[in-house]
Design a protein around this motif. Structure first.
Motif, short mmCIF file in Angstrom:
data_model
loop_
_atom_site.label_atom_id
_atom_site.label_comp_id
_atom_site.label_asym_id
_atom_site.label_seq_id
_atom_site.Cartn_x
_atom_site.Cartn_y
_atom_site.Cartn_z
N LYS A 238 0.85 -1.19 0.00
CA LYS A 238 0.00 0.00 0.00
C LYS A 238 0.89 1.24 0.00
O LYS A 238 1.80 1.36 0.83
N GLU A 239 0.64 2.14 -0.94
CA GLU A 239 1.40 3.39 -1.04
C GLU A 239 0.42 4.52 -0.77
O GLU A 239 -0.80 4.31 -0.79
N ARG A 244 1.05 -0.68 -5.03
CA ARG A 244 2.23 -1.00 -5.84
C ARG A 244 2.29 -2.52 -5.97
O ARG A 244 2.26 -3.25 -4.95
N ASP A 261 2.05 0.59 -10.61
CA ASP A 261 1.12 1.17 -9.63
C ASP A 261 -0.30 1.19 -10.17
O ASP A 261 -0.51 1.29 -11.38
#
Ligand SMILES: Cc1cc2nc3c(=O)[nH]c(=O)nc-3n(C[C@H](O)[C@H](O)[C@H](O)COP(=O)(O)OP(=O)(O)OC[C@H]3O[C@@H](n4cnc5c(N)ncnc54)[C@H](O)[C@@H]3O)c2cc1C
Ligand code: SF4
Length: 553
Positions: A238-239, A244, A261
């Motif tokens: 988790k970005e 990602r 992404d």
């Protein structure tokens, strides 16, 4: 001439709206429906693309497509079509290629008994909104299950009819996702009629099987999806801006890992694949339900044999082009004996007659001699399996119920099933008893495992793995909710925004029928919810009709 669906890996972009991981039923539906909403969709599949005509038809080709993975032991290409996971308690076979298990399955498409969805293991919303029904309808329109109209004329169907006397229940033609006449399918792909060659489980070289590769995936491609093969996703993270997705070339151990992404990720890598990706992601800090990996079911799925009866069966495929010219064989499964139990769902079972692929023909006498069960097999070696005693070989597929108490764990980085005592599940004894009766009815001997002397041993094996990311009412009982959204484990109901699991892993129990139609329907339903939740819209108008409409304009 079939156009390739996949693009060169070098063409993969840095970011998409949606990344779909895996390209079986769940992945195919997600890619088709989400690309129809106008989202920029990327599909990442670890296996190869197999254009029609390129499936293995001889033993050496088949061997090259075999990957064996037993924890520390591994052999074969990581993109091999047949992925065997040899376990300490149970073995699992899954497909690997663009189209997933649909490439090598028998294509039997059945709806579960209504009692299956009445089980409280499922989230209550599933039955409440009517969308599951829509899911089954859409799945059937695209995959087109059909009962072969002349099934009772096939030798193997008549052999099943003889075996059915053991139960006093006649067989019925089984609905299979096969085109029995030349058509342009709903994805706009031309499919020739089935030649009844029997080789469905090594891949249809005719193009008549309605696989994901000739239905949902071409539909996705036609609506703009970009498809990449021979890339394996290791984990997701988790970005701040979304997800990602980390991947590397499937067969290049030293190849540099890369990532892409997306704001939405649909994990559709199958029961073992999606669970594996989430287990690895959890190791790297992603918060998930404690149920991850639990609730594995083998769907009471069994393959077994009977040999030595006086009548021919014609249960070995001839392939395309045919290696032997004689009576038609039929699609892998054409008939089934339905044995429902009105009082106890778990005791219900369905017995199907099956065909072994022609590429296996040279091995069959070896397997059956090594078991010491067939004195006349040497004769088969000489005459070929089509005329000697092995032309009397019955192959039975049985599907029923187990208690889904298996567990998927990472061993050496890949998913394996742990299920101590699985062989003592009552289903196996019940099926043994039923098949012993069926074999006796045709004067044959029941052969539970001709592979006892191989790596497979006498452990149970399944081609219908289910669970690991099972649906549940909340994070205490499931890994995903009724919309296939992944619980984030922070509270009972909260989910990770933009993260979905859509494949066999989301099924929380055995379903007593071959699972492809249910996986497809659950994903169709999840896509309707996803579109509503994101103010997206899509139609499911077949491409053939869309093109005809455009032609009229
Ligand atoms: C021999 C055989 C016969 C069968 N017969 C029938 C039948 O008659 N009827 C029926 O209903 N079912 C049958 N099945 C089972 C059925 O095919 C599966 O249940 C079904 O294909 C599962 O669909 P899925 O979407 O869950 O995943 P899959 O179809 O397994 O697709 C998952 C895909 O994800 C890919 N993948 C996995 N890991 C990764 C990764 N890390 N990165 C990228 N890609 C990844 C895989 O290569 C695969 O292509 C059979 C299966 C086999 C093997
Ligand atoms: S029987 Fe042969 S032609 Fe028909 S679907 Fe199976 S593999 Fe294809």
């Amino acid at each position: 001439m079939q156009h390739r669906l996949s693009s060169a890996p070098s063409e993969i972009k840095r970011a998409y709206d949606v990344v779909v991981v895996g390209s079986g039923y769940g992945g195919g539906v997600a890619a088709s429906r989400l690309s129809r909403t106008g989202q920029r969709v990327c599909v990442i599949e670890r296996g190869k693309e197999f254009p029609t005509g390129s499936f293995p038809s001889r033993l050496p080709e088949l061997r090259r497509e075999l990957q064996l993975n037993g924890g520390k032991m591994r052999s074969g290409s990581r993109a091999g079509l047949f992925d065997f996971r040899l376990g300490a308690d149970i073995h699992v076979l899954v497909g690997c290629g663009l189209g997933g298990g649909s490439l090598i399955n028998a294509g039997v498409a059945l709806r579960p008994d209504a009692r299956v969805f009445a089980d409280p293991v499922w989230p209550e919303e599933l039955a409440a909104d009517g969308l599951l029904e829509l899911g089954f309808k859409r799945a059937a329109s695209m995959l087109r299950p059909t009962r072969y109209p002349n099934a009772p004329e096939l030798t193997k169907y008549r052999a099943l009819e003889a075996a059915s006397q053991a139960f006093g229940v006649p067989p019925v033609a089984a609905p299979v996702v096969v085109s029995f006449e030349d058509i342009i399918n709903p994805a706009g792909v031309a499919q020739p009629a089935c030649t009844l060659c029997g080789d469905c489980c090594s891949g249809c070289n005719v193009g008549a099987k309605n696989t994901v590769a000739v239905t949902y995936l071409p539909d996705a491609k036609a609506h703009g999806a970009e498809i990449f093969t021979e890339l394996s996703v290791s984990h997701i993270a988790k970005e701040a801006s979304g997800w990602r997705i980390h991947f590397a070339a499937s067969n290049d151990k030293d190849g540099s890992p890369s990532f892409v992404d997306a704001s939405t990720v649909v994990l559709a890598a199958g029961t073992l694949g999606s669970t594996e990706i989430l287990l690895r992601s959890r190791e790297r800090g992603l918060s998930l339900s404690d149920r991850l990996g639990e609730g594995f079911s083998a769907n009471g799925d069994i393959i077994a044999f009977a040999l030595g009866g006086s009548e021919r069966v014609n249960g070995v495929g001839v392939g395309h082009p045919p290696k032997f010219v004689g009576d038609a064989i039929g699609a892998c499964v054409t008939g089934q004996i339905e044995l429902p139990d009105g009082r106890d769902l778990d005791r219900s079972m369905i017995l199907q007659e099956g065909v072994l692929p022609s590429a296996l023909a040279p091995l069959l006498p070896v397997f059956f001699i090594s078991g010491g069960r067939l004195l006349g097999a040497a004769q088969s070696l000489i005459k070929g399996v089509y005329q000697g005693p092995l032309s009397h070989l019955h192959t039975f597929f049985v599907v029923s119920h187990d208690d889904a108490e298996g567990c998927i764990r990472l061993d050496n980085g890949s998913a394996h099933v742990h299920w101590p005592g699985v062989a003592d599940q009552p289903v196996y004894a019940r099926v043994d008893a039923a098949l012993t009766k069926a074999a006796a009815a045709v004067g044959a001997r029941y052969i539970k495992s001709p592979l006892a002397a191989t790596n497979m041993g006498t452990k149970p094996a399944t081609a219908h793995p289910l669970g690991g990311c099972g649906m549940g009412q909340n994070a205490g009982t499931g890994v995903v909710n009724h919309k296939c959204q992944v619980f984030d484990g922070q509270s009972r109901d909260s989910v990770h925004l933009g993260l979905y699991v859509c494949d066999g892993s989301a099924i929380p129990c055995s379903i007593g029928v071959n699972p492809l139609l249910t996986i497809t329907a659950l994903t169709e339903r999840a896509m309707v919810h996803l579109a509503r939740d994101h103010n997206l819209g899509f139609d499911d108008v077949p491409r053939v009709r869309q093109e005809a409409d455009q032609a009229l304009i």
